[in-house]
Design a protein around this motif. Structure first.
Motif, PDB file in Angstrom:
ATOM      1  N   ARG A  93       0.811  -1.213   0.000  1.00 44.37           N
ATOM      2  CA  ARG A  93       0.000   0.000   0.000  1.00 44.37           C
ATOM      3  C   ARG A  93       0.849   1.270   0.000  1.00 44.37           C
ATOM      4  N   GLN A  94       2.170   1.119   0.134  1.00 42.59           N
ATOM      5  CA  GLN A  94       3.076   2.277   0.155  1.00 42.59           C
ATOM      6  C   GLN A  94       4.150   2.066  -0.904  1.00 42.59           C
ATOM      7  N   ALA A  95       4.246   2.978  -1.847  1.00 39.82           N
ATOM      8  CA  ALA A  95       5.205   2.849  -2.954  1.00 39.82           C
ATOM      9  C   ALA A  95       6.630   2.766  -2.428  1.00 39.82           C
ATOM     10  N   GLY A  96       7.369   1.763  -2.898  1.00 45.81           N
ATOM     11  CA  GLY A  96       8.760   1.588  -2.503  1.00 45.81           C
ATOM     12  C   GLY A  96       8.952   0.733  -1.270  1.00 45.81           C
ATOM     13  N   ALA A  97       7.880   0.509  -0.488  1.00 42.47           N
ATOM     14  CA  ALA A  97       8.020  -0.160   0.800  1.00 42.47           C
ATOM     15  C   ALA A  97       8.494  -1.603   0.664  1.00 42.47           C
ATOM     16  N   ASN A  98       7.954  -2.322  -0.326  1.00 44.55           N
ATOM     17  CA  ASN A  98       8.380  -3.716  -0.486  1.00 44.55           C
ATOM     18  C   ASN A  98       9.848  -3.814  -0.874  1.00 44.55           C
ATOM     19  N   SER A  99      10.344  -2.852  -1.616  1.00 44.77           N
ATOM     20  CA  SER A  99      11.759  -2.856  -1.969  1.00 44.77           C
ATOM     21  C   SER A  99      12.623  -2.526  -0.757  1.00 44.77           C
ATOM     22  N   TRP A 100      12.190  -1.556   0.050  1.00 46.91           N
ATOM     23  CA  TRP A 100      12.944  -1.244   1.273  1.00 46.91           C
ATOM     24  C   TRP A 100      13.024  -2.468   2.177  1.00 46.91           C
ATOM     25  N   LEU A 101      11.903  -3.167   2.323  1.00 49.16           N
ATOM     26  CA  LEU A 101      11.886  -4.357   3.169  1.00 49.16           C
ATOM     27  C   LEU A 101      12.734  -5.476   2.574  1.00 49.16           C
ATOM     28  N   ALA A 102      12.751  -5.580   1.242  1.00 52.13           N
ATOM     29  CA  ALA A 102      13.549  -6.625   0.592  1.00 52.13           C
ATOM     30  C   ALA A 102      15.041  -6.400   0.821  1.00 52.13           C
ATOM     31  N   TYR A 103      15.481  -5.151   0.724  1.00 53.08           N
ATOM     32  CA  TYR A 103      16.898  -4.859   0.948  1.00 53.08           C
ATOM     33  C   TYR A 103      17.265  -5.036   2.428  1.00 53.08           C
ATOM     34  N   ALA A 104      16.364  -4.641   3.320  1.00 51.12           N
ATOM     35  CA  ALA A 104      16.600  -4.855   4.746  1.00 51.12           C
ATOM     36  C   ALA A 104      16.637  -6.344   5.065  1.00 51.12           C
ATOM     37  N   ASP A 105      15.735  -7.094   4.435  1.00 52.47           N
ATOM     38  CA  ASP A 105      15.686  -8.537   4.616  1.00 52.47           C
ATOM     39  C   ASP A 105      17.003  -9.186   4.194  1.00 52.47           C
ATOM     40  N   GLN A 106      17.564  -8.707   3.100  1.00 49.87           N
ATOM     41  CA  GLN A 106      18.825  -9.255   2.606  1.00 49.87           C
ATOM     42  C   GLN A 106      19.942  -9.071   3.632  1.00 49.87           C
ATOM     43  N   LEU A 107      19.943  -7.943   4.326  1.00 48.88           N
ATOM     44  CA  LEU A 107      21.004  -7.667   5.289  1.00 48.88           C
ATOM     45  C   LEU A 107      20.878  -8.523   6.546  1.00 48.88           C
ATOM     46  N   TYR A 108      19.682  -8.595   7.115  1.00 53.68           N
ATOM     47  CA  TYR A 108      19.587  -9.365   8.359  1.00 53.68           C
ATOM     48  C   TYR A 108      19.569 -10.868   8.096  1.00 53.68           C
ATOM     49  N   GLN A 109      19.258 -11.275   6.853  1.00 57.50           N
ATOM     50  CA  GLN A 109      19.288 -12.699   6.532  1.00 57.50           C
ATOM     51  C   GLN A 109      20.713 -13.249   6.516  1.00 57.50           C
ATOM     52  N   LEU A 110      21.712 -12.376   6.343  1.00 59.50           N
ATOM     53  CA  LEU A 110      23.099 -12.863   6.346  1.00 59.50           C
ATOM     54  C   LEU A 110      23.459 -13.500   7.683  1.00 59.50           C
ATOM     55  N   PRO A 111      23.340 -12.776   8.810  1.00 60.75           N
ATOM     56  CA  PRO A 111      23.640 -13.452  10.089  1.00 60.75           C
ATOM     57  C   PRO A 111      22.635 -14.540  10.428  1.00 60.75           C
ATOM     58  N   LEU A 112      21.370 -14.368  10.029  1.00 61.70           N
ATOM     59  CA  LEU A 112      20.372 -15.399  10.317  1.00 61.70           C
ATOM     60  C   LEU A 112      20.723 -16.702   9.614  1.00 61.70           C
ATOM     61  N   SER A 113      21.125 -16.621   8.353  1.00 60.25           N
ATOM     62  CA  SER A 113      21.475 -17.824   7.600  1.00 60.25           C
ATOM     63  C   SER A 113      22.738 -18.476   8.146  1.00 60.25           C
ATOM     64  N   MET A 114      23.732 -17.647   8.451  1.00 60.04           N
ATOM     65  CA  MET A 114      25.002 -18.185   8.939  1.00 60.04           C
ATOM     66  C   MET A 114      24.861 -18.827  10.309  1.00 60.04           C
ATOM     67  N   ILE A 115      23.981 -18.262  11.144  1.00 64.54           N
ATOM     68  CA  ILE A 115      23.890 -18.721  12.531  1.00 64.54           C
ATOM     69  C   ILE A 115      22.671 -19.608  12.740  1.00 64.54           C
ATOM     70  N   GLY A 116      21.480 -19.014  12.591  1.00 67.13           N
ATOM     71  CA  GLY A 116      20.261 -19.733  12.923  1.00 67.13           C
ATOM     72  C   GLY A 116      19.991 -20.918  12.029  1.00 67.13           C
ATOM     73  N   ILE A 117      19.985 -20.692  10.715  1.00 69.46           N
ATOM     74  CA  ILE A 117      19.663 -21.784   9.791  1.00 69.46           C
ATOM     75  C   ILE A 117      20.746 -22.850   9.831  1.00 69.46           C
ATOM     76  N   ALA A 118      22.026 -22.421   9.875  1.00 68.73           N
ATOM     77  CA  ALA A 118      23.119 -23.388   9.941  1.00 68.73           C
ATOM     78  C   ALA A 118      23.044 -24.228  11.209  1.00 68.73           C
ATOM     79  N   LEU A 119      22.769 -23.586  12.346  1.00 69.00           N
ATOM     80  CA  LEU A 119      22.649 -24.325  13.601  1.00 69.00           C
ATOM     81  C   LEU A 119      21.448 -25.258  13.577  1.00 69.00           C
ATOM     82  N   GLY A 120      20.323 -24.773  13.019  1.00 71.58           N
ATOM     83  CA  GLY A 120      19.141 -25.613  12.945  1.00 71.58           C
ATOM     84  C   GLY A 120      19.385 -26.863  12.128  1.00 71.58           C
TER      85      GLY A 120
END
Length: 536
Positions: free
Chosen positions: A261-288
Motif C-alpha cells: 500500500r506504500q510505494a517503494g516499501a516492499n523494496s525497502w523491506l527486501a533490501y533490509a531482509d537481505q542484510l539481516y538474513q546474512l547473520p540469520l542464515s550463517m547462525i540460525g539456519i546453519a545451527l538448525g
C-alpha cells in the motif's frame, strides 16, 4: 560436543557465507540498476520473488527437512538404506503430483494470486502487470526447490551438509550474470533478466543435488504415488511443522500485503531482509540444520541428557554470534545501508558503465529504519531455528505450530493496525513482536518438559555475552558520531570504512567475550571440561 557442533556448523556457515556474499553482490547490482522507490520495477520484482524465495527457505532450508530428516534418519538407524530410499521415493512421487498441479494453477491464476499477495498493487496498473509477468517467469523455480529439499534432507540426515549448503551459490552466480548482461537495457528488461536467472538458478541447483545424491548412492527412482505409512507419517508431522518452521516466512507474506500500500516499501523491506538474513542464515539456519540430526540421534538412542547438552550448547553458540550482529544492525543501520547500496553499488554501476546508483537518500533512510527494527528481532529469529530443532528432532511439530499460529496472528494485528500510524515500519515491528513471543513460548515449554535445563554457568555466560555485545554497540555508536572523520582514513569510501570496522569489531568482541568469561576457548577446541558440566 561444542567442537562437533562448530565443525559441522562451519561447513554450512562457510558455504552460506559465500552464498550470501554473492547474494549481496547481486542485491547491490539490483539496487544500483533499479533502485527502490524511484521505479515500479523494483517493487514488482521483489513481490514476485517473494513466493519462490519463501519456498526456498522452507523446503531447502527448514520446514520440509524438519519433518523429513527425523523420519528418513530413523529408517537408517539399523543401516537399512533401502527402506529409507523407498520412503524418499514415495515422498518424491507425491511432491511431483502436487507441485505440477500447484504450478499449473498458479500460472493460470497469477493475476488473482498477485491481487491477494499485494492488494496495494491493484490501483497501480504498471506495478501489477510487471508483478504478474515476473511471477510467471519465476514460478517453476518452486518445483526445483522441492526436489532440492528432498535430496538436501537425505544428505543432511547422513551428516553430509556441503552440497545442500553450496547449491544456492549457483543461483547467485546466474543472477549476477543476468544483471550484468542486461545492465544497459531498460529497467523492465533488467527485471525480466533477473526473473529468468531465478528460474535458471533453480534448475542448476537441482542438477547439483542430483549429482551429490548419485555420488552418495541416494539417487531416487520415479514411482507412482502411493499413500504409504511413511507418507502418512510425514503428512502428520509435516503439516504443523511447515506452519511452525515457516512462521517467519508467513509473517513476511503478511508484511508484503501491508507494504504494497506504500510505494517503494516492499523494496525497502527486501533490501533490509537481505542484510539481516546474512547473520540469520550463517547462525540460525546453519545451527538448525546441524542440531536437528544431532539431537534426533541422541533421542532415538535413548541419550536424553546428550540431547539437552547439545541444545544448550547450540543456544550458547547462537547467542554468541547473534548478539553482536544485532548490535551493529541496531546502532548503525543507516551507515550500513548507505555504504552498501549507495556507495559500493554506485562504484559497481559506474564500473560497468551504468552510471550512479539508483538507490537514493530516501531509500537509505527508510531501509535503515527497517534494518534497525529487524536487528532487534535478530536474536529471536536465530533462537527460533535452534529451539524448533529440539521439537522437530522429537517428531513434535504440533507444539511449535500452535506457537507459530499465535505469532502469525500477533504479526497480522500489529502490522495492519499500526500501518496508518507508522506506515510500512509496522511490518518489521509486527515480525519482531511475533518472533519474540514464539521464542518465549518455545523456551518455557521445553523447560517445563525437561528438555531445556539452563544452569548457573549457562546463565552467567549469557549475561557476559550480552555485556560484551552492549560494549560493542557503544563502540559502534561512537564511530557513528565520528563517521565523517573516520571516513577520511578510508579513502573517503563508506564501504571500505565499513569493512575495516567489521574486522575490528570481530576481534574486539571476541577478545572482550573471552576476557570476561563469556566463552571458554578450551571447550570450543574440544579440550575443556566434560560436556556434562557445560550446562551447569
Amino acid at each position: 560436543m561444542a567442537r562437533n557442533i562448530l565443525k559441522s556448523m562451519a561447513t554450512v556457515s562457510g558455504l552460506t557465507l559465500l552464498s550470501r556474499l554473492l547474494g549481496f553482490a547481486r542485491q547491490l547490482l539490483l539496487a544500483g540498476l533499479v533502485g527502490a522507490s524511484g521505479t515500479p520495477v523494483a517493487d514488482a520484482f521483489n513481490v514476485a520473488f517473494r513466493l519462490p524465495n519463501m519456498f526456498r527457505r522452507l523446503l531447502a532450508e527448514g520446514a520440509f527437512q524438519a519433518a523429513f530428516v527425523p523420519l528418513f534418519q530413523g529408517k537408517t538407524v539399523n543401516d537399512d538404506m533401502g527402506e529409507a530410499k523407498r520412503f524418499a521415493e514415495d515422498v518424491l512421487a507425491w511432491l511431483i503430483v502436487i507441485l505440477t498441479a500447484l504450478s499449473a494453477a498458479a500460472m493460470i491464476f497469477t493475476p488473482l494470486f498477485v491481487s491477494v499477495l499485494a492488494t496495494g498493487f491493484r490501483d497501480d496498473a504498471e506495478r501489477f502487470t510487471l508483478t504478474v509477468e515476473y511471477t510467471r517467469i519465476m514460478f517453476p523455480y518452486l518445483a526445483c526447490m522441492s526436489m532440492v529439499g528432498i535430496y538436501g534432507g537425505m544428505l543432511n540426515a547422513l551428516h553430509r551438509f556441503a552440497a545442500a549448503a553450496a547449491a544456492p551459490l549457483l543461483l547467485n552466480i546466474v543472477w549476477i550474470a543476468g544483471l550484468l548482461a542486461f545492465a544497459h537495457r531498460p529497467e523492465e528488461e533488467i527485471g525480466r533478466a533477473a526473473a529468468g536467472a531465478v528460474m535458471a538458478g533453480g534448475v542448476l541447483q537441482l542438477i547439483m543435488l542430483l549429482i551429490a545424491g548419485y555420488r552418495s548412492k541416494l539417487l531416487l527412482r520415479l514411482r507412482l504415488p502411493h499413500l504409504t505409512q511413511g507418507v502418512k507419517r510425514l503428512i502428520l508431522l509435516g503439516t504443523p511443522g511447515f506452519i511452525a518452521a515457516g512462521a517467519l516466512q508467513i509473517n513476511l507474506i503478511v508484511g508484503t500485503n501491508v507494504a504494497s500500500r506504500q510505494a517503494g516499501a516492499n523494496s525497502w523491506l527486501a533490501y533490509a531482509d537481505q542484510l539481516y538474513q546474512l547473520p540469520l542464515s550463517m547462525i540460525g539456519i546453519a545451527l538448525g540444520i546441524v542440531l536437528m540430526p544431532a539431537i534426533s540421534r541422541s533421542v532415538k538412542s535413548g541419550n536424553e541428557k546428550g540431547a539437552i547438552r547439545t541444545l544448550s550448547r547450540g543456544i550458547e553458540v547462537a547467542l554468541f554470534f547473534a548478539l553482536p550482529a544485532a548490535a551493529a544492525l541496531i546502532v548503525i543501520p543507516d551507515r550500513v545501508c548507505a555504504a552498501l547500496f549507495q556507495d559500493l553499488a554506485g562504484d559497481v554501476t559506474r564500473l560497468i558503465g551504468a552510471g550512479r546508483s539508483a538507490f537514493n537518500d530516501h531509500d537509505v533512510e527508510m531501509t535503515g529504519l527497517a534494518i534497525m527494527l529487524f536487528g532487534i528481532g535478530l536474536p529471536a529469529f536465530v533462537l527460533q531455528k535452534v529451539l524448533n530443532a529440539a521439537y522437530f528432532a522429537r517428531e513434535d511439530t504440533k507444539t511449535p505450530m500452535k506457537f507459530a499460529l499465535t505469532g502469525i496472528a500477533l504479526n497480522a494485528i500489529v502490522s495492519i493496525s499500526l500501518f496508518p500510524v507508522i506506515g510500512f515500519l509496522s511490518v518489521p515491528l509486527g515480525t519482531i513482536c511475533a518472533s519474540w513471543t514464539e521464542v518465549t513460548l518455545l523456551s518455557f515449554t521445553l523447560a517445563r518438559r525437561g528438555h531445556l535445563a539452563p544452569g548457573a554457568k549457562f546463565l552467567t555466560r549469557t549475561i557476559r555475552v550480552i555485556l560484551a555485545a552492549a560494549l560493542l554497540g557503544a563502540l559502534l555508536y561512537g564511530c557513528k558520531l565520528e563517521w565523517e572523520m573516520l571516513r577520511g582514513f578510508a579513502l573517503g569510501q563508506d564501504w571500505l570504512l565499513l569493512i575495516v570496522l567489521v574486522g575490528i569489531s570481530v576481534v574486539l568482541y571476541a577478545g572482550i567475550t573471552v576476557l570476561i568469561g563469556g566463552v571458554d576457548p578450551r571447550e570450543w577446541r574440544g579440550g575443556g571440561p566434560a560436556p556434562a558440566q557445560s550446562t551447569e
